[in-house]
Design a protein around this motif. Structure first.
Motif, PDB file in Angstrom:
ATOM      1  N   GLN A  52      -4.713   7.813  -6.659  1.00 40.58           N
ATOM      2  CA  GLN A  52      -4.039   6.744  -6.170  1.00 40.58           C
ATOM      3  C   GLN A  52      -5.084   5.315  -6.447  1.00 40.58           C
ATOM      4  O   GLN A  52      -4.524   4.450  -6.849  1.00 40.58           O
ATOM      5  N   VAL A  53      -6.321   5.849  -6.072  1.00 44.53           N
ATOM      6  CA  VAL A  53      -7.243   4.677  -6.147  1.00 44.53           C
ATOM      7  C   VAL A  53      -7.420   4.169  -7.612  1.00 44.53           C
ATOM      8  O   VAL A  53      -7.459   2.794  -7.904  1.00 44.53           O
ATOM      9  N   ARG A  54      -7.400   5.099  -8.771  1.00 44.72           N
ATOM     10  CA  ARG A  54      -7.447   4.534 -10.035  1.00 44.72           C
ATOM     11  C   ARG A  54      -6.244   3.824 -10.449  1.00 44.72           C
ATOM     12  O   ARG A  54      -6.383   2.725 -11.015  1.00 44.72           O
ATOM     13  N   ALA A  55      -4.808   4.190 -10.028  1.00 47.27           N
ATOM     14  CA  ALA A  55      -3.796   3.606 -10.266  1.00 47.27           C
ATOM     15  C   ALA A  55      -3.662   2.113  -9.498  1.00 47.27           C
ATOM     16  O   ALA A  55      -3.427   1.132 -10.205  1.00 47.27           O
ATOM     17  N   LEU A  56      -4.137   2.074  -8.274  1.00 47.65           N
ATOM     18  CA  LEU A  56      -3.758   0.862  -7.693  1.00 47.65           C
ATOM     19  C   LEU A  56      -5.115  -0.434  -7.996  1.00 47.65           C
ATOM     20  O   LEU A  56      -4.736  -1.466  -8.111  1.00 47.65           O
ATOM     21  N   ALA A  57      -6.129  -0.003  -8.427  1.00 50.83           N
ATOM     22  CA  ALA A  57      -7.187  -0.745  -9.122  1.00 50.83           C
ATOM     23  C   ALA A  57      -7.446  -1.085 -10.322  1.00 50.83           C
ATOM     24  O   ALA A  57      -8.439  -1.486 -10.951  1.00 50.83           O
ATOM     25  N   TRP A  59       0.549  -1.350   0.100  1.00 47.35           N
ATOM     26  CA  TRP A  59       0.054   0.175  -0.112  1.00 47.35           C
ATOM     27  C   TRP A  59       0.696   1.420  -0.036  1.00 47.35           C
ATOM     28  O   TRP A  59       0.670   2.230  -0.844  1.00 47.35           O
ATOM     29  N   PHE A  60       1.771   1.481   1.002  1.00 46.64           N
ATOM     30  CA  PHE A  60       2.330   2.710   0.937  1.00 46.64           C
ATOM     31  C   PHE A  60       3.538   2.784   0.136  1.00 46.64           C
ATOM     32  O   PHE A  60       3.405   3.995  -0.845  1.00 46.64           O
ATOM     33  N   VAL A  61       4.182   1.709  -0.339  1.00 45.12           N
ATOM     34  CA  VAL A  61       5.117   1.977  -1.213  1.00 45.12           C
ATOM     35  C   VAL A  61       4.428   2.288  -2.853  1.00 45.12           C
ATOM     36  O   VAL A  61       4.767   2.928  -3.267  1.00 45.12           O
ATOM     37  N   GLU A  62       3.330   1.460  -2.922  1.00 45.80           N
ATOM     38  CA  GLU A  62       2.679   1.746  -4.258  1.00 45.80           C
ATOM     39  C   GLU A  62       2.128   2.751  -4.297  1.00 45.80           C
ATOM     40  O   GLU A  62       2.110   3.559  -5.200  1.00 45.80           O
ATOM     41  N   MET A  63       1.538   3.501  -3.262  1.00 48.26           N
ATOM     42  CA  MET A  63       0.718   4.836  -3.202  1.00 48.26           C
ATOM     43  C   MET A  63       1.957   5.834  -3.458  1.00 48.26           C
ATOM     44  O   MET A  63       1.650   6.788  -4.020  1.00 48.26           O
ATOM     45  N   SER A  91       3.041   7.207  -7.197  1.00 40.83           N
ATOM     46  CA  SER A  91       2.320   8.234  -7.844  1.00 40.83           C
ATOM     47  C   SER A  91       2.680   9.550  -7.323  1.00 40.83           C
ATOM     48  O   SER A  91       2.863  10.369  -8.225  1.00 40.83           O
ATOM     49  N   VAL A  92       3.363   9.680  -6.186  1.00 42.00           N
ATOM     50  CA  VAL A  92       3.819  10.712  -5.789  1.00 42.00           C
ATOM     51  C   VAL A  92       5.043  11.124  -6.439  1.00 42.00           C
ATOM     52  O   VAL A  92       5.114  12.371  -7.059  1.00 42.00           O
ATOM     53  N   PHE A  93       5.841  10.387  -6.518  1.00 43.91           N
ATOM     54  CA  PHE A  93       7.022  10.486  -7.224  1.00 43.91           C
ATOM     55  C   PHE A  93       6.985  10.721  -8.973  1.00 43.91           C
ATOM     56  O   PHE A  93       7.656  11.364  -9.524  1.00 43.91           O
ATOM     57  N   THR A  94       5.615  10.070  -9.300  1.00 47.14           N
ATOM     58  CA  THR A  94       5.463  10.408 -10.966  1.00 47.14           C
ATOM     59  C   THR A  94       5.065  11.926 -11.240  1.00 47.14           C
ATOM     60  O   THR A  94       5.545  12.434 -12.049  1.00 47.14           O
ATOM     61  N   ARG A  95       4.517  12.496 -10.283  1.00 45.94           N
ATOM     62  CA  ARG A  95       4.064  13.891 -10.390  1.00 45.94           C
ATOM     63  C   ARG A  95       4.755  14.957  -9.764  1.00 45.94           C
ATOM     64  O   ARG A  95       4.611  16.154  -9.684  1.00 45.94           O
ATOM     65  N   ASP A  96       5.518  14.307  -8.737  1.00 42.21           N
ATOM     66  CA  ASP A  96       6.420  15.490  -7.831  1.00 42.21           C
ATOM     67  C   ASP A  96       7.609  15.067  -7.756  1.00 42.21           C
ATOM     68  O   ASP A  96       8.095  14.101  -7.090  1.00 42.21           O
TER      69      ASP A  96
END
Length: 873
Positions: free
Chosen positions: A768-773, A646-650, A653-658
């Motif tokens: 993040q929800v869209r990316a994870l699922a 969960w945390f690593v996967e979420m 997306s932070v590193f992708t946009r920021d």
């Protein structure tokens, strides 16, 4: 922070690296630290002849986990290693080697033979310790002890002398158990009693002056040593035999008929043959009636030459010949099948022989009384508690302990005999007899039972009888971890000796672990050929994977059903953490520590930090209570699921946009660092390797600081909000899996919130929800169920996934229809069982409850499947 982890995890190289590091740096050396509270565990010393087996793996992993954890909490944690000289086992090994050379110990003589055993010990004795090192144990090897070390031997001799002077040690003629293979007596606890099918022979004994009586025996060969027949004084069936004499068949020896209350009047004819030299009860009866005790066997269980044609025969051969002669003389009435118990040597499995001889004993009752009270009062706590009953039963019925052994390897009994009849017991060889002044003194040839040295282990290893600083600091210890099979041999005796000589108990808690068994529930044994080679297991899976898996799958005090499949859990876990760390390192290269105020962080960051605090608190409590499997599962669940899944996967997306993501990077590193410390008691090599890369403070992870979470960050609101997000993502993932949606196929999702508070975190983290699922279109304002959709319903939301155009709806309807039929049948079967009154009356309550739980589970799944089928229709 440079990336230095290889692409794949190689446990063998990593484990060798850190085992060498610990050894070279004396990482686990202890000292007397007045500023630290000690924590002490004494290793149950393995036999110097021993080899690592799966029972050791479980036992020593438990001890190491607890010791490492206590060390991290700031205690001066001593895990004291040692070896037992193992009298019978070691002497047998060396004698076997001598036989291969065509020699016996008697050819060498005592002094040369003992030198030969010491040579063997120096060459091979450390093998098992080397094997333990491959497991990653954190012994303080500077304190390694051996039960035949000079200092330890002084302790053993001092105890014997002190107990002799108190009248607790004594010498006498008694029936003991003799092993014809090991050529020594055995203590009662060293004899394994087994039921077996045998025979009962009924034999005529002629009476002097005419007539006969009949006795029954399972061992007709022992009649050669009969010196009487006993009857019960109140038995009317045998009243006519009072005062008469019998004639011993084959030997024609006249023997008296005596009356004794200890005879069972209901057994057989009421007449019992008496062989005082080869039966404990016969010995007691014979002693009271003045009967001679005639030993018929040599020490190898061969019949003595004095018994005519039977001389030189083995027990089995003599039995057959005695029975044949009885038949020829028409003195054998009958032979019938009979099931009875026989005793076998615990070391070599040879049938033991009841043996009359002069031996040394320790009177145990006075020592047992305070040891019983120590457990009753709670000074010593035994876990699992069921072992307390076993302890009390043995202690309350304790028998005197035969401590002399007819061996050469061991602590020689400090007793000297003078021709004048005087016995001198001293710590040092006496110069002359105190009674007559003679210098012609001969030392007792026997040695002490091995357990008569190891029962002193908790204090003799620390320098007793000297008043050493180590004894004052490290005694008593805190935890004794061992198997229940040595509760009598060792645990109970340690409690007795420590109270007697130290005035206090040797440890405050005893933890009895279960037995490691094979997949069929059998104990591992060489004879069954079912015992895996632990060294092979450790090399293939890695020590950490084996350690973690065996702790995770072993509930406290219960037996472990071993299988290699279980070890995959630890292996996969290690690989998961390795790969997660490889992801974290390049993203946290510039991070030093957590600088942000947790309260101001994002929801996922606040959540993972709050979960970290919860796990720290929970694991601390579980380890305090020695619930190691629960603590292992806690860190497994946290690092695998909460952190990695969960945390690593979420964070991705932070590193992708920021490009910054500074707080996420800090939390990512901080949480993994703390998690690795929590993991380290279970998987120390992996923790060291990851910790070195992650920059954990301290000389190494083994010397890091355990955080109990007492002052950690807690945010229950963040935990609830993240549970909403996880519930939504998990619901979509489950629908995708159950509906056979291709993994890379994106889906549309509609959500109808039943609890409006759940909407906000999902809206905020919709990306993040869209990316994870793998969601293409996420509708968070649904008011009705979309057509052709599958649903997942909880108390806070309804999740709908329209499947038209994603899967073949007709095939999916057919599949769901069959699933409805299968689940309906399952519910009906359980219903029939629960409607059966006979079943409800006879079945245990917990079994019935399990059936009810199973029914509720099937009904819940059935309801969901029907709902989804309806949605697709």
């Amino acid at each position: 922070m440079p990336l230095m982890l290889s692409k794949t995890y190689d446990p063998v190289s990593v484990e060798k690296k850190w085992q060498s590091y610990w050894k070279e740096n004396d990482t686990f050396r202890t000292s007397i630290r007045e500023d630290r509270e000690p924590f002490v565990i004494f290793i149950p010393p393995p036999n110097v002849t021993g080899a690592l087996h799966m029972g050791h793996v479980l036992n020593y992993t438990i001890q190491d986990v607890v010791t490492r954890w206590r060390r991290l909490t700031g205690r001066e944690a001593l895990w004291l290693p040692g070896l037992d000289h193992a009298g019978i086992a070691t002497q047998n090994v060396v004698e076997k080697a001598l036989r291969a050379e065509g020699l016996s110990r008697h050819d060498l003589g005592r002094e040369k033979f003992v030198e030969r055993v010491w040579e063997w010990k120096e060459q091979h004795g450390d093998r098992i310790l080397d094997q333990f090192r491959t497991l990653g144990v954190s012994f303080d090897l500077s304190r390694l002890r051996f039960t035949l070390d000079e200092a330890y031997s002084r302790s053993v001799i001092e105890v014997f002398v002190r107990l002799y002077r108190k009248g607790i040690v004594y010498r006498g003629d008694y029936i003991t158990s003799w092993c014809p293979r090991c050529r020594t007596v055995l203590a009662d606890e060293e004899v394994n009693h087994q039921e077996r099918n045998g025979n009962l022979w009924h034999i005529r004994y002629p009476l002097e002056g005419g007539g006969e009586l009949v006795v029954a025996t399972t061992r007709p060969e022992t009649m050669l040593g009969d010196t009487g027949v006993a009857i019960h004084p109140g038995n009317a069936r045998t009243a006519h035999l009072r005062g008469r004499k019998a004639i011993l068949p084959l030997l024609n020896r006249v023997i008296p008929i005596v009356e004794d209350d200890r005879v069972d009047p209901e057994f057989g004819t009421g007449c019992v043959k008496l062989t005082p030299a080869h039966d404990p009860l016969d010995f007691e009866i014979g002693k009271d009636h003045g009967l001679e005790a005639i030993g018929i066997f040599e020490d190898d269980a061969v019949v003595k030459a004095a018994f005519g044609r039977f001389g030189g025969m083995s027990r089995e051969k003599a039995r057959a010949e005695v029975v044949a002669d009885l038949e020829k003389a028409n003195l054998l009435v009958k032979k019938e099948k009979h099931r009875h118990a026989v005793g076998r040597c615990y070391r070599c499995d040879t049938l033991v022989e009841p043996w009359l001889s002069t031996q040394w004993f320790i009177a145990m009752r006075s020592l047992a009384a305070p040891a019983i009270e120590a457990v009753r009062s709670g000074k010593v706590r035994i876990f699992p508690e069921r072992w307390e009953k076993v302890y009390y039963h043995w202690m309350e019925n304790i028998r005197d302990w035969c401590v002399s052994r007819q061996l050469w390897w061991g602590h020689r009994i400090p007793a000297w005999y003078c021709p004048c009849g005087e016995t001198i017991v001293e710590s040092e060889p006496p110069g002359k007899c105190p009674k007559c002044g003679s210098t012609d003194l001969a030392q007792d040839e026997d040695v002490l039972d091995t357990w008569a040295s190891s029962w002193l282990w908790p204090f003799a290893t620390l320098g007793w009888p000297e008043d050493t600083p180590e004894l004052n600091y490290f005694f008593p210890s805190h935890l004794m971890v061992t198997g229940g099979d040595i509760i009598f041999f060792w645990v109970a005796r340690m409690i007795m000796s420590s109270i007697e000589f130290m005035g206090e108990v040797p440890f405050s808690q005893v933890y009895f672990h279960g037995i490691v068994r094979d997949s069929k529930g059998r104990k591992f044994s060489k004879s069954l050929g079912n015992s895996p080679d632990p060294i092979d297991i450790l090399s293939r899976f890695g020590a950490d994977a084996v350690r973690f898996s065996i702790i995770l799958t072993t509930p406290p005090g219960q037996d472990q059903i071993f299988s290699e499949e279980k070890l995959d859990t630890g292996k996969r876990f290690a690989n998961k953490l390795w790969n997660a760390t490889r992801f974290v390192l390049p993203h946290t290269a510039e991070v030093k520590r957590l600088t942000h105020d947790p309260a101001g962080l994002s929801l996922p960051e606040r959540w993972i930090l709050s979960r970290l605090t919860g796990v720290q608190r929970q694991m601390t409590e579980q380890l305090e209570e020695t619930k190691l499997n629960e603590a292992a599962y806690g860190i497994y669940d946290f690092l695998w699921h909460d952190y990695c899944d969960w945390f690593v996967e979420m964070s991705k997306s932070v590193f992708t946009r920021d490009e910054g993501g500074g707080s996420t990077r800090e939390v990512l590193l901080h949480t993994l660092r703390e998690g690795v410390i929590l993991l380290s008691p279970f998987m120390p090599h992996l923790a060291e390797e990851l910790g070195a890369q992650l920059g954990i403070e301290g000389e190494c992870v083994s010397r890091a600081v355990w955080n109990d979470g007492a002052e950690g960050f807690v945010d229950k609101q963040a935990e609830w909000e993240m549970s909403v997000i996880r519930q939504l993502v998990s619901a979509v993932r489950t629908i995708r899996s159950e509906s056979n949606v291709p993994p890379r196929e994106e889906v549309r999702v509609a959500v109808r919130f039943l609890d409006e508070k759940a909407r906000r975190p999902v809206e905020e983290y919709a990306e993040q929800v869209r990316a994870l699922a793998r969601i293409d279109d996420l509708d968070l304002a649904a008011t009705t169920r979309p057509a052709g959709s599958v649903a997942s319903v909880s108390n806070i939301m309804e999740v709908f996934v329209p499947l038209e155009g994603v899967v073949d709806l007709e095939k999916e309807r057919l599949r769901l229809g069959k699933e409805v039929e299968r689940l309906s049948s399952a519910v009906e079967r359980i219903d029939r069982k629960l409607s059966n009154h006979a079943y409800l009356e006879k079945a245990p309550a917990e079994v019935v409850e399990k059936d009810r739980e199973k029914k509720r589970g099937f009904e819940e799944i059935l309801s969901r499947v029907r709902d989804n089928l309806e949605g697709l229709s």
